[in-house]
Design a protein around this motif. Structure first.
Motif, PDB file in Angstrom:
ATOM      1  N   UNK A 151       0.843  -1.196   0.000  1.00 19.55           N
ATOM      2  CA  UNK A 151       0.000   0.000   0.000  1.00 19.55           C
ATOM      3  C   UNK A 151       0.879   1.248   0.000  1.00 19.55           C
ATOM      4  N   UNK A 152       0.353   2.324  -0.540  1.00 22.32           N
ATOM      5  CA  UNK A 152       1.112   3.567  -0.612  1.00 22.32           C
ATOM      6  C   UNK A 152       1.971   3.677  -1.850  1.00 22.32           C
ATOM      7  N   UNK A 153       2.020   2.606  -2.653  1.00 19.43           N
ATOM      8  CA  UNK A 153       2.778   2.625  -3.909  1.00 19.43           C
ATOM      9  C   UNK A 153       1.817   2.711  -5.095  1.00 19.43           C
ATOM     10  N   UNK A 154       2.362   3.056  -6.253  1.00 15.20           N
ATOM     11  CA  UNK A 154       1.582   3.154  -7.477  1.00 15.20           C
ATOM     12  C   UNK A 154       2.009   2.077  -8.469  1.00 15.20           C
ATOM     13  N   UNK A 155       1.079   1.697  -9.314  1.00 16.12           N
ATOM     14  CA  UNK A 155       1.383   0.732 -10.376  1.00 16.12           C
ATOM     15  C   UNK A 155       2.558   1.224 -11.208  1.00 16.12           C
ATOM     16  N   UNK A 156       2.571   2.525 -11.467  1.00 15.30           N
ATOM     17  CA  UNK A 156       3.595   3.118 -12.327  1.00 15.30           C
ATOM     18  C   UNK A 156       4.973   3.166 -11.667  1.00 15.30           C
ATOM     19  N   UNK A 157       5.058   2.828 -10.387  1.00 14.38           N
ATOM     20  CA  UNK A 157       6.369   2.726  -9.721  1.00 14.38           C
ATOM     21  C   UNK A 157       7.134   1.487 -10.167  1.00 14.38           C
ATOM     22  N   UNK A 193      11.034  -2.232 -18.961  1.00 14.18           N
ATOM     23  CA  UNK A 193       9.678  -2.100 -19.504  1.00 14.18           C
ATOM     24  C   UNK A 193       8.787  -1.548 -18.399  1.00 14.18           C
ATOM     25  N   UNK A 194       8.489  -0.245 -18.419  1.00 12.07           N
ATOM     26  CA  UNK A 194       7.668   0.345 -17.358  1.00 12.07           C
ATOM     27  C   UNK A 194       6.244  -0.212 -17.395  1.00 12.07           C
ATOM     28  N   UNK A 195       5.683  -0.477 -16.222  1.00 16.73           N
ATOM     29  CA  UNK A 195       4.289  -0.900 -16.130  1.00 16.73           C
ATOM     30  C   UNK A 195       3.408   0.351 -16.072  1.00 16.73           C
ATOM     31  N   UNK A 196       2.536   0.468 -17.042  1.00 20.19           N
ATOM     32  CA  UNK A 196       1.618   1.602 -17.111  1.00 20.19           C
ATOM     33  C   UNK A 196       0.202   1.079 -17.306  1.00 20.19           C
ATOM     34  N   UNK A 197      -0.760   1.931 -17.028  1.00 23.60           N
ATOM     35  CA  UNK A 197      -2.159   1.507 -17.110  1.00 23.60           C
ATOM     36  C   UNK A 197      -2.615   1.263 -18.543  1.00 23.60           C
ATOM     37  N   UNK A 198      -1.895   1.798 -19.526  1.00 29.80           N
ATOM     38  CA  UNK A 198      -2.311   1.604 -20.915  1.00 29.80           C
ATOM     39  C   UNK A 198      -1.442   0.602 -21.674  1.00 29.80           C
ATOM     40  N   UNK A 199      -0.526  -0.067 -20.961  1.00 22.80           N
ATOM     41  CA  UNK A 199       0.404  -0.979 -21.634  1.00 22.80           C
ATOM     42  C   UNK A 199      -0.316  -2.132 -22.325  1.00 22.80           C
ATOM     43  N   UNK A 200      -1.451  -2.552 -21.748  1.00 29.77           N
ATOM     44  CA  UNK A 200      -2.151  -3.729 -22.283  1.00 29.77           C
ATOM     45  C   UNK A 200      -3.493  -3.356 -22.913  1.00 29.77           C
ATOM     46  N   UNK A 241      -5.365  -7.231 -16.961  1.00 30.71           N
ATOM     47  CA  UNK A 241      -6.679  -6.662 -17.249  1.00 30.71           C
ATOM     48  C   UNK A 241      -6.569  -5.140 -17.139  1.00 30.71           C
ATOM     49  N   UNK A 242      -7.192  -4.451 -18.052  1.00 30.79           N
ATOM     50  CA  UNK A 242      -7.081  -3.001 -18.077  1.00 30.79           C
ATOM     51  C   UNK A 242      -7.470  -2.397 -16.725  1.00 30.79           C
ATOM     52  N   UNK A 243      -6.546  -1.618 -16.135  1.00 26.87           N
ATOM     53  CA  UNK A 243      -6.806  -0.941 -14.873  1.00 26.87           C
ATOM     54  C   UNK A 243      -6.641  -1.777 -13.632  1.00 26.87           C
ATOM     55  N   UNK A 244      -6.317  -3.064 -13.779  1.00 25.31           N
ATOM     56  CA  UNK A 244      -6.226  -3.960 -12.621  1.00 25.31           C
ATOM     57  C   UNK A 244      -4.838  -3.891 -11.986  1.00 25.31           C
ATOM     58  N   UNK A 245      -4.787  -4.212 -10.698  1.00 28.27           N
ATOM     59  CA  UNK A 245      -3.535  -4.146  -9.944  1.00 28.27           C
ATOM     60  C   UNK A 245      -2.805  -5.475  -9.964  1.00 28.27           C
ATOM     61  N   UNK A 246      -2.444  -5.929 -11.143  1.00 30.56           N
ATOM     62  CA  UNK A 246      -1.624  -7.129 -11.274  1.00 30.56           C
ATOM     63  C   UNK A 246      -0.931  -7.111 -12.625  1.00 30.56           C
ATOM     64  N   UNK A 247       0.036  -8.002 -12.762  1.00 24.54           N
ATOM     65  CA  UNK A 247       0.632  -8.277 -14.070  1.00 24.54           C
ATOM     66  C   UNK A 247       0.883  -9.777 -14.146  1.00 24.54           C
ATOM     67  N   UNK A 248       0.534 -10.368 -15.275  1.00 20.26           N
ATOM     68  CA  UNK A 248       0.781 -11.791 -15.525  1.00 20.26           C
ATOM     69  C   UNK A 248       2.071 -11.950 -16.318  1.00 20.26           C
ATOM     70  N   UNK A 249       2.905 -12.864 -15.872  1.00 20.91           N
ATOM     71  CA  UNK A 249       4.103 -13.259 -16.615  1.00 20.91           C
ATOM     72  C   UNK A 249       3.918 -14.725 -16.961  1.00 20.91           C
ATOM     73  N   UNK A 250       3.768 -15.026 -18.265  1.00 13.93           N
ATOM     74  CA  UNK A 250       3.226 -16.307 -18.701  1.00 13.93           C
ATOM     75  C   UNK A 250       4.194 -17.071 -19.608  1.00 13.93           C
TER      76      UNK A 250
END
Length: 288
Positions: A151-157, A193-200, A241-250
């Motif tokens: 908590x207190x962090x951002x996806x974009x961090x 590769x920065x994680x951003x809300x529009x990457x996917x 998923x767009x806007x979700x707080x996760x990233x899948x590495x598959x």
């Protein structure tokens, strides 16, 4: 629910799909796995078998016959049997059945083995050919990792770091989840590769020519990280998923069909071939 635990990690696994439901970092008090919010994406870490990705018309072609098959196959919706477990190891099995053979006409056993090794979890896929002929399949992982970690962090961090220098090119997916036949470069910033809300926004990034065999989730604020190592998987999907707080590495051995291009399973891209009486086995690793 099966629980494995050592001094550093505690993981939980469901019989449904033999799916990981928790990877808990005991030292940092961090739950690393996405907790399957049904309003966003109702999975934690599905196991993909006997296909990866989507099929043209949701049909799998085997020896001239079409069999109904949903995206990523039936394993993730199937009830596995726990064969054995102790504090740091568990083996799950999905044996073939008449119900399965109605949609996938092979005799086989599909096992998933989980083993804790210090700060890492090894996930092993094992396919045993019990048929009197060659069988064909794809297999892969789809773990979703919570981002941000705290908590207190951002996806974009957060960003993804590859273990080799890369010139990334993604193979584009059409709205139906099939390959369009087009590719697009993916920009890195100083090798990250920065994680951003529009990457996917255009679905998953699919890499077929990576030099790397390890990808690490890192952030700009501290040293807490998580790595996925996939030594024997030659395709990799990255998605959220767009806007979700996760990233899948598959890590994948197999992939979706291409639009308007129906092929027999034996001719599918990156398909795995297993001769009569043989056993296939491969692993990937999640470490903190």
């Amino acid at each position: 629910m099966t629980v494995l635990e050592n001094d550093l990690l505690r993981v939980s696994i469901s019989n449904q799909g033999a799916q990981l439901t928790s990877i808990y970092n005991k030292a940092q008090n961090i739950e690393h796995l996405w907790q399957a919010d049904p309003n966003i994406w109702p999975w934690h870490a599905p196991n993909l078998f006997p296909i990866v990705g989507g099929l043209l018309n949701n049909e799998l072609l085997i020896d001239g016959k079409a069999y109904p098959m949903a995206r990523h196959g039936f394993a993730r919706n199937s009830e596995f049997v726990l064969l054995q477990n102790d504090e740091v190891h568990a083996t799950f099995s999905l044996p073939g059945s008449e119900k399965i053979r109605a949609v996938y006409p092979y005799k086989f056993d599909f096992e998933i083995l989980y083993t804790l090794i210090d700060n890492a979890l090894r996930i092993t896929y094992k396919v045993i050919n019990l048929d009197k002929k060659t069988i064909y399949f794809s297999v892969g992982g789809h773990p979703a990792f919570r981002v941000p970690f705290s908590s207190g962090e951002k996806y974009e961090d957060y960003y993804l770091e590859f273990d080799n220098e890369e010139k990334l090119e993604t193979h584009l997916l059409a709205p139906d989840g099939l390959f369009s036949g087009q590719t697009q470069p993916v920009a890195l910033k100083k090798g990250k590769l920065p994680l951003t809300r529009d990457l996917f926004n255009n679905d998953a990034l699919v890499f077929k020519n990576l030099h790397s065999r390890e990808v690490t989730i890192k952030n700009n604020n501290n040293d807490v990280s998580l790595s996925v190592e996939f030594p024997n998987f030659n395709y990799l999907g990255i998605w959220a998923k767009s806007g979700a707080d996760f990233v899948c590495i598959e890590p994948w051995l197999g992939c979706a069909d291409t639009e308007n291009h129906a092929v027999d399973i034996s001719k599918k891209e990156n398909i795995q071939k297993l001769s009569m009486g043989h056993v296939f086995e491969t692993s990937f690793f999640i470490s903190i």
